[in-house]
Write a protein that holds these residues in place. Structure first.
Motif, PDB file in Angstrom:
ATOM      1  N   GLU A   1      17.575  36.276  46.889  1.00  0.00           N
ATOM      2  CA  GLU A   1      16.149  35.970  46.851  1.00  0.00           C
ATOM      3  C   GLU A   1      15.730  35.387  45.505  1.00  0.00           C
ATOM      4  O   GLU A   1      14.844  34.523  45.454  1.00  0.00           O
ATOM      5  N   VAL A   2      16.349  35.826  44.420  1.00  0.00           N
ATOM      6  CA  VAL A   2      16.041  35.239  43.113  1.00  0.00           C
ATOM      7  C   VAL A   2      16.455  33.769  43.086  1.00  0.00           C
ATOM      8  O   VAL A   2      15.712  32.901  42.602  1.00  0.00           O
ATOM      9  N   VAL A   3      17.632  33.455  43.622  1.00  0.00           N
ATOM     10  CA  VAL A   3      18.099  32.067  43.663  1.00  0.00           C
ATOM     11  C   VAL A   3      17.170  31.218  44.533  1.00  0.00           C
ATOM     12  O   VAL A   3      16.804  30.096  44.156  1.00  0.00           O
ATOM     13  N   VAL A   4      16.771  31.748  45.696  1.00  0.00           N
ATOM     14  CA  VAL A   4      15.868  31.006  46.585  1.00  0.00           C
ATOM     15  C   VAL A   4      14.513  30.778  45.903  1.00  0.00           C
ATOM     16  O   VAL A   4      13.937  29.681  45.987  1.00  0.00           O
ATOM     17  N   CYS A   5      14.005  31.799  45.218  1.00  0.00           N
ATOM     18  CA  CYS A   5      12.738  31.649  44.490  1.00  0.00           C
ATOM     19  C   CYS A   5      12.849  30.569  43.414  1.00  0.00           C
ATOM     20  O   CYS A   5      11.930  29.768  43.218  1.00  0.00           O
ATOM     21  N   LEU A   6      13.978  30.531  42.723  1.00  0.00           N
ATOM     22  CA  LEU A   6      14.201  29.512  41.689  1.00  0.00           C
ATOM     23  C   LEU A   6      14.260  28.115  42.303  1.00  0.00           C
ATOM     24  O   LEU A   6      13.697  27.164  41.754  1.00  0.00           O
ATOM     25  N   LEU A   7      14.954  27.987  43.433  1.00  0.00           N
ATOM     26  CA  LEU A   7      15.057  26.688  44.101  1.00  0.00           C
ATOM     27  C   LEU A   7      13.689  26.218  44.600  1.00  0.00           C
ATOM     28  O   LEU A   7      13.358  25.025  44.488  1.00  0.00           O
TER      29      LEU A   7
ATOM     30  N   ILE B   1       3.633  32.941  43.928  1.00  0.00           N
ATOM     31  CA  ILE B   1       3.514  32.904  45.387  1.00  0.00           C
ATOM     32  C   ILE B   1       4.870  32.938  46.094  1.00  0.00           C
ATOM     33  O   ILE B   1       4.970  33.430  47.230  1.00  0.00           O
ATOM     34  N   ASN B   2       5.919  32.436  45.461  1.00  0.00           N
ATOM     35  CA  ASN B   2       7.218  32.358  46.140  1.00  0.00           C
ATOM     36  C   ASN B   2       7.781  33.720  46.538  1.00  0.00           C
ATOM     37  O   ASN B   2       8.240  33.892  47.673  1.00  0.00           O
ATOM     38  N   PRO B   3       7.782  34.728  45.655  1.00  0.00           N
ATOM     39  CA  PRO B   3       8.251  36.054  46.089  1.00  0.00           C
ATOM     40  C   PRO B   3       7.389  36.648  47.205  1.00  0.00           C
ATOM     41  O   PRO B   3       7.900  37.387  48.051  1.00  0.00           O
ATOM     42  N   VAL B   4       6.101  36.322  47.213  1.00  0.00           N
ATOM     43  CA  VAL B   4       5.215  36.810  48.281  1.00  0.00           C
ATOM     44  C   VAL B   4       5.601  36.172  49.613  1.00  0.00           C
ATOM     45  O   VAL B   4       5.693  36.848  50.642  1.00  0.00           O
ATOM     46  N   LEU B   5       5.846  34.861  49.584  1.00  0.00           N
ATOM     47  CA  LEU B   5       6.223  34.145  50.808  1.00  0.00           C
ATOM     48  C   LEU B   5       7.534  34.669  51.380  1.00  0.00           C
ATOM     49  O   LEU B   5       7.715  34.728  52.595  1.00  0.00           O
ATOM     50  N   LEU B   6       8.446  35.063  50.496  1.00  0.00           N
ATOM     51  CA  LEU B   6       9.746  35.556  50.940  1.00  0.00           C
ATOM     52  C   LEU B   6       9.730  37.053  51.246  1.00  0.00           C
ATOM     53  O   LEU B   6      10.718  37.583  51.744  1.00  0.00           O
ATOM     54  N   GLY B   7       8.615  37.728  50.939  1.00  0.00           N
ATOM     55  CA  GLY B   7       8.537  39.171  51.168  1.00  0.00           C
ATOM     56  C   GLY B   7       9.483  39.955  50.283  1.00  0.00           C
ATOM     57  O   GLY B   7      10.100  40.926  50.736  1.00  0.00           O
TER      58      GLY B   7
END
Length: 251
Positions: A111-117, A172-178
Motif C-alpha cells: 500500500e505504501v508503494v501504491v500510494c507513492l505511485l 487522500i490516497n491512503p483514504v482511497l485505498l482504505g
C-alpha cells in the motif's frame, strides 16, 4: 503482523496525542525538520571536506544562512497558520479510528508503494500543467523555483496553493485505498523523506535512486535537473511518466 504489532501498540498507547488535532502538524513539521538536518549538516561539512564535496550535484552552489532561515520561517508559518486549521477541521470531519491489531507487513509495503505511485502520477500532471500554463506557473509555482540549486529546506519552499494541493494528494490516497492508520503514517514519513532527498542537492552512494533498479526511480539528480533546466523531469520520484510523455532528461 507480529513484527508490526509492538510498534502499533507503542503508537496506540499514546492515543490522546495521536487523536489530537495538533498531532498531524507536529508529526509533519517534526519529520520534515529531522529529515532536513542531516543534509544541512552535510552542506556545512562539505564546504570544508573535499571528500564530501564530490557528492554535491552542483558543487559550485551552497546554501547560505540568508537562504536557509527564510525557508525555515516560511515552513513553520505554513504549518501553524495553514495546515493546522485544515487538520483541525479534518479531525472533526473524519475522526481517527485506531484498530487494535496492526496490519501485516506485506500489506503495508504494497500500500505504501501504491500510494507513492498514485502521488507520483498526481504530482506529474499537476506539475506539468503548472509549467505549461504561464499564468499557473507565475501565480503559484514560480515561488518553488526561486532556487535553481536546491537544498533540503527548499522542499517546502512554495506557495500556499502548491503546499495545500500537494498535501491533499498525499492525504487522500491512503483514504482511497482504505489504509490502516499505521500504513498512513509510514507513507507520510516515506513521502516526506523522499521529497527532502529529492531536493537535497546530493547524489550519495546510498541514495534511493541507486537502490531501485533499471532507472525506474530518478531521485535527487533527476529532480535537481528539473530545477536547473525547468523544462523536463516533472515527476517527483519515478521516471516512467516523463519517459512516456517525452519530458525525460538524463541527469
Amino acid at each position: 503482523r507480529l513484527c508490526l504489532q509492538s510498534l502499533w501498540d507503542f503508537v496506540t498507547a499514546r492515543e490522546p496525542l495521536i487523536k489530537s488535532p495538533f498531532f498531524p502538524v507536529l508529526f509533519s513539521f517534526t519529520a520534515y525538520i529531522v529529515f532536513c538536518l542531516p543534509y544541512i549538516a552535510l552542506d556545512f561539512l562539505s564546504t570544508r571536506l573535499p571528500n564530501l564535496r564530490k557528492y554535491k550535484i552542483q558543487p559550485q552552489n551552497y546554501p547560505t544562512l540568508g537562504m536557509i532561515v527564510p525557508c525555515v520561517i516560511q515552513s513553520a508559518y505554513h504549518h501553524a497558520v495553514l495546515i493546522f486549521p485544515v487538520t483541525f477541521l479534518h479531525s472533526y470531519w473524519r475522526p481517527m479510528h485506531l484498530p487494535v491489531t496492526a496490519p501485516e507487513l506485506p500489506e503495508v509495503l504494497l500500500e505504501v508503494v501504491v500510494c507513492l505511485l498514485l502521488f507520483d502520477f498526481e504530482y506529474f500532471l499537476w506539475h506539468l500543467l503548472h509549467h505549461k500554463v504561464p499564468w499557473l506557473y507565475k501565480t503559484f509555482h514560480k515561488v518553488h523555483h526561486k532556487h535553481v540549486s536546491t537544498f533540503a529546506l527548499t522542499t517546502q519552499y512554495s506557495s500556499v496553493w502548491e503546499l495545500l494541493s500537494l498535501g491533499f494528494f498525499a492525504a487522500i490516497n491512503p483514504v482511497l485505498l482504505g489504509c490502516h492508520p499505521l500504513t498512513e503514517m509510514i507513507f507520510f514519513l516515506v513521502n516526506i523523506w523522499l521529497s527532502v532527498e529529492d531536493h537535497s542537492g546530493y547524489d550519495l552512494p546510498w541514495s534511493t535512486h541507486r537502490l531501485v533498479p533499471f532507472g525506474f526511480y530518478g531521485g535527487a539528480p533527476h529532480h535537481d535537473l528539473h530545477h536547473l533546466k525547468f523544462k523536463s523531469n516533472y515527476a517527483p520520484y519515478f521516471t516512467h511518466w516523463d519517459k512516456l510523455f517525452g519530458t525525460f532528461a538524463e541527469s
